[in-house]
Design a protein around this motif. Sequence first.
Motif, short mmCIF file in Angstrom:
data_model
loop_
_atom_site.label_atom_id
_atom_site.label_comp_id
_atom_site.label_asym_id
_atom_site.label_seq_id
_atom_site.Cartn_x
_atom_site.Cartn_y
_atom_site.Cartn_z
N LEU A 107 0.83 -1.21 0.00
CA LEU A 107 0.00 0.00 0.00
C LEU A 107 0.86 1.26 0.00
CD1 LEU A 107 -2.86 1.17 0.13
CD2 LEU A 107 -2.70 1.04 2.63
N ARG A 108 1.92 1.28 0.80
CA ARG A 108 2.77 2.46 0.93
C ARG A 108 3.66 2.68 -0.29
NH1 ARG A 108 4.06 4.90 5.83
NH2 ARG A 108 2.83 4.19 7.63
N HIS A 109 4.24 1.61 -0.80
CA HIS A 109 5.28 1.75 -1.81
C HIS A 109 4.86 1.37 -3.22
CE1 HIS A 109 8.36 2.56 1.23
NE2 HIS A 109 7.79 1.62 1.96
N ARG A 110 3.73 0.64 -3.36
CA ARG A 110 3.31 0.23 -4.70
C ARG A 110 1.86 0.59 -5.00
NH1 ARG A 110 5.05 0.46 -7.89
NH2 ARG A 110 5.27 -1.30 -9.29
N GLY A 111 1.16 1.21 -4.02
CA GLY A 111 -0.20 1.66 -4.27
C GLY A 111 -1.22 0.56 -4.44
N LEU A 112 -0.90 -0.65 -3.96
CA LEU A 112 -1.82 -1.77 -4.08
C LEU A 112 -2.52 -2.01 -2.74
CD1 LEU A 112 -2.98 -4.16 -5.68
CD2 LEU A 112 -1.00 -5.52 -4.93
N ASP A 113 -3.83 -1.89 -2.74
CA ASP A 113 -4.62 -2.07 -1.53
C ASP A 113 -5.01 -3.55 -1.43
OD1 ASP A 113 -6.12 -1.82 0.71
OD2 ASP A 113 -7.71 -0.60 -0.18
N GLY A 119 -5.46 -6.55 1.29
CA GLY A 119 -5.56 -6.90 2.70
C GLY A 119 -4.68 -8.08 3.05
N THR A 120 -4.45 -8.26 4.33
CA THR A 120 -3.59 -9.37 4.80
C THR A 120 -4.06 -10.71 4.26
OG1 THR A 120 -3.05 -8.17 6.83
CG2 THR A 120 -2.72 -10.55 6.84
N ASP A 121 -5.36 -10.93 4.22
CA ASP A 121 -5.90 -12.21 3.77
C ASP A 121 -5.67 -12.46 2.29
OD1 ASP A 121 -6.76 -12.71 6.32
OD2 ASP A 121 -8.82 -12.05 5.97
N SER A 122 -5.33 -11.41 1.53
CA SER A 122 -5.11 -11.56 0.09
C SER A 122 -3.65 -11.86 -0.24
CB SER A 122 -5.53 -10.29 -0.65
OG SER A 122 -6.90 -10.02 -0.45
N VAL A 123 -2.76 -11.77 0.75
CA VAL A 123 -1.33 -11.94 0.52
C VAL A 123 -0.91 -13.36 0.90
CG1 VAL A 123 0.98 -11.16 1.17
CG2 VAL A 123 -0.88 -9.50 0.93
N LEU A 124 -0.16 -14.01 0.01
CA LEU A 124 0.48 -15.29 0.31
C LEU A 124 1.98 -15.07 0.40
CD1 LEU A 124 -1.20 -18.01 -1.94
CD2 LEU A 124 -1.76 -17.38 0.40
N LEU A 144 0.47 -0.75 -10.34
CA LEU A 144 0.57 -2.17 -10.66
C LEU A 144 -0.59 -2.63 -11.53
CD1 LEU A 144 1.56 -3.49 -7.12
CD2 LEU A 144 3.04 -3.38 -9.13
N LEU A 145 -0.33 -3.65 -12.34
CA LEU A 145 -1.41 -4.28 -13.09
C LEU A 145 -2.44 -4.88 -12.14
CD1 LEU A 145 0.39 -6.16 -16.01
CD2 LEU A 145 -0.94 -4.07 -16.14
N ALA A 146 -1.95 -5.34 -10.98
CA ALA A 146 -2.86 -5.93 -9.99
C ALA A 146 -3.87 -4.90 -9.48
CB ALA A 146 -2.07 -6.53 -8.83
N SER A 147 -3.51 -3.62 -9.48
CA SER A 147 -4.46 -2.58 -9.08
C SER A 147 -5.48 -2.34 -10.19
CB SER A 147 -3.71 -1.27 -8.79
OG SER A 147 -2.82 -1.41 -7.71
N LEU A 148 -5.02 -2.49 -11.43
CA LEU A 148 -5.89 -2.25 -12.57
C LEU A 148 -6.89 -3.39 -12.78
CD1 LEU A 148 -6.50 -0.45 -15.08
CD2 LEU A 148 -4.75 -1.78 -16.30
N ALA A 149 -6.43 -4.63 -12.56
CA ALA A 149 -7.28 -5.79 -12.86
C ALA A 149 -7.00 -6.92 -11.88
CB ALA A 149 -7.04 -6.26 -14.30
N PRO A 150 -7.41 -6.79 -10.63
CA PRO A 150 -7.13 -7.83 -9.64
C PRO A 150 -7.80 -9.17 -9.96
CG PRO A 150 -8.70 -6.23 -8.78
CD PRO A 150 -8.19 -5.67 -10.06
N ASP A 151 -8.78 -9.16 -10.86
CA ASP A 151 -9.49 -10.39 -11.19
C ASP A 151 -8.72 -11.31 -12.13
OD1 ASP A 151 -9.88 -8.21 -12.96
OD2 ASP A 151 -11.46 -9.31 -14.00
#
Length: 460
Positions: free
Chosen positions: A158-164, A166-171, A288-295
């Motif tokens: 969130l701080r350095h890459r602008g990707l929101d 949550g903890t449960d979404s991170v592996l 990040l692309l992940a911010s643009l299209a997390p699906d």
Amino acid sequence: MTRGDTALPVTLDRGSAVPLAVQLADKLRESAATGHLRGGDRLPSTRALADRLGVSRTVTSAAYEQLHAEGWILGRHGSGTYVTTSPPAARPERRGFVTNDEAPDNLLMLTPGVPWADGLDRAAWRRAWRAAADTAPAAYLNRAGITEYRAAISEHLLRHRGLDAGTDSVLATGGTTAAVVELASAVLRPGDLVAVEEPGYQRAVQAFRRAGVRVVGVPIDGQGLRPQALPSGVRAVYCSPAHQYPLGCRMSAARRVELVERARAEHFLVVEDDYDGELRYDVAPLPLLASLAPDVVVHLGTTSKILTPTLGAGWMVAPPSVTTAVLDYRELTGTRPSPAGQWVLVELARHGDLGRHLRRLRRELSERRTMLVGAFKKAGVPVLGDDAGAHLVVPLPTQEDERERVSAGKRRGVLLDGLGRHFARTPTVYGVAVGYAGCSREGLQESLWVLVDLLRQRPR
């Protein structure tokens, strides 16, 4: 197949998920490595070998192209194709491991992909390890990774890459390559088609191939991967959009949109390797692309480039179906990332040392890059790559030029990297990648005149 007409037994398994061209290249490489073929042996033509094996010429041509790119064979105009490399004269007793990951003591490490490990605050480093050691031994490891680590990565993204996320979404992962292995084994199937950047990160390519996944290279230009060049039927596209490895460009906004729209329409995944996305010096780190299209995007990150590979820690943020498949794979195989490096990262983040290191890292590498680019431009040496990361590229006109400069660098005490090894097939772009993080600033300054002299264009 002759050294004089010595037959070489090559059998291909048509029932295997491994492509025939990959099987053939593996067999010929093994024969050269074990001594059945030796330097100077002439190979049959691709047409003759295809007839002998009962396969199409496309198979033999692809195998020869791969071996040529790796340096095992060489074509001589009007004469044929010859093996160039002989195995050692004798097999030594196996007493340990041999690795090429480290530069010889007499060479200055100027290759890409090496972090500024000497820049780590040693007091903070020791404090983090001591605090991590105070953690009670665990009887059971969470398949997803330590909760505190996943929370720290969520905050970092969130701080350095602008990707929101949550903890449960991170592996937690063991790093980028380890994550690719899991994706190839848990999400993809043998025979699936994956598109990769050409040139690109070859460890990821090999991870896909080892899992039986077919790999196709997609050309890049100054705007990154070209989505219009993607073949139909791909299951995934592996790319490094923020800072393409190794050429150093970034994927344009229009191509990012085009790529994710095509991924949604054709139901494939985009694997985003953000290996050093935190290291940008001209503007803020790119979205990040992940911010643009997390699906449809699987985001991969690592501590290896911003801290040190000692931690062996990385992360993955992916759609729920991918996350579930990876967790199921870990449960079935009993594999999961080691918690030690995760705990150290947690402690570095908890005391603010991670943020301080990243600020110091950006400042240091930005100054080093400015010093290098300034010296090259003053000497008329062209430079490729964005104002980002820890390496730049000097383009060269031919593969011969590339090999000569890398070899000359070794003779003059610097270890450089040619672009040729970053191609899965025959190289089409030539040049030298110069890393500027894996050495001291003093060593880099002292080597400047050598680098300029090595890489200056010479009249032919």
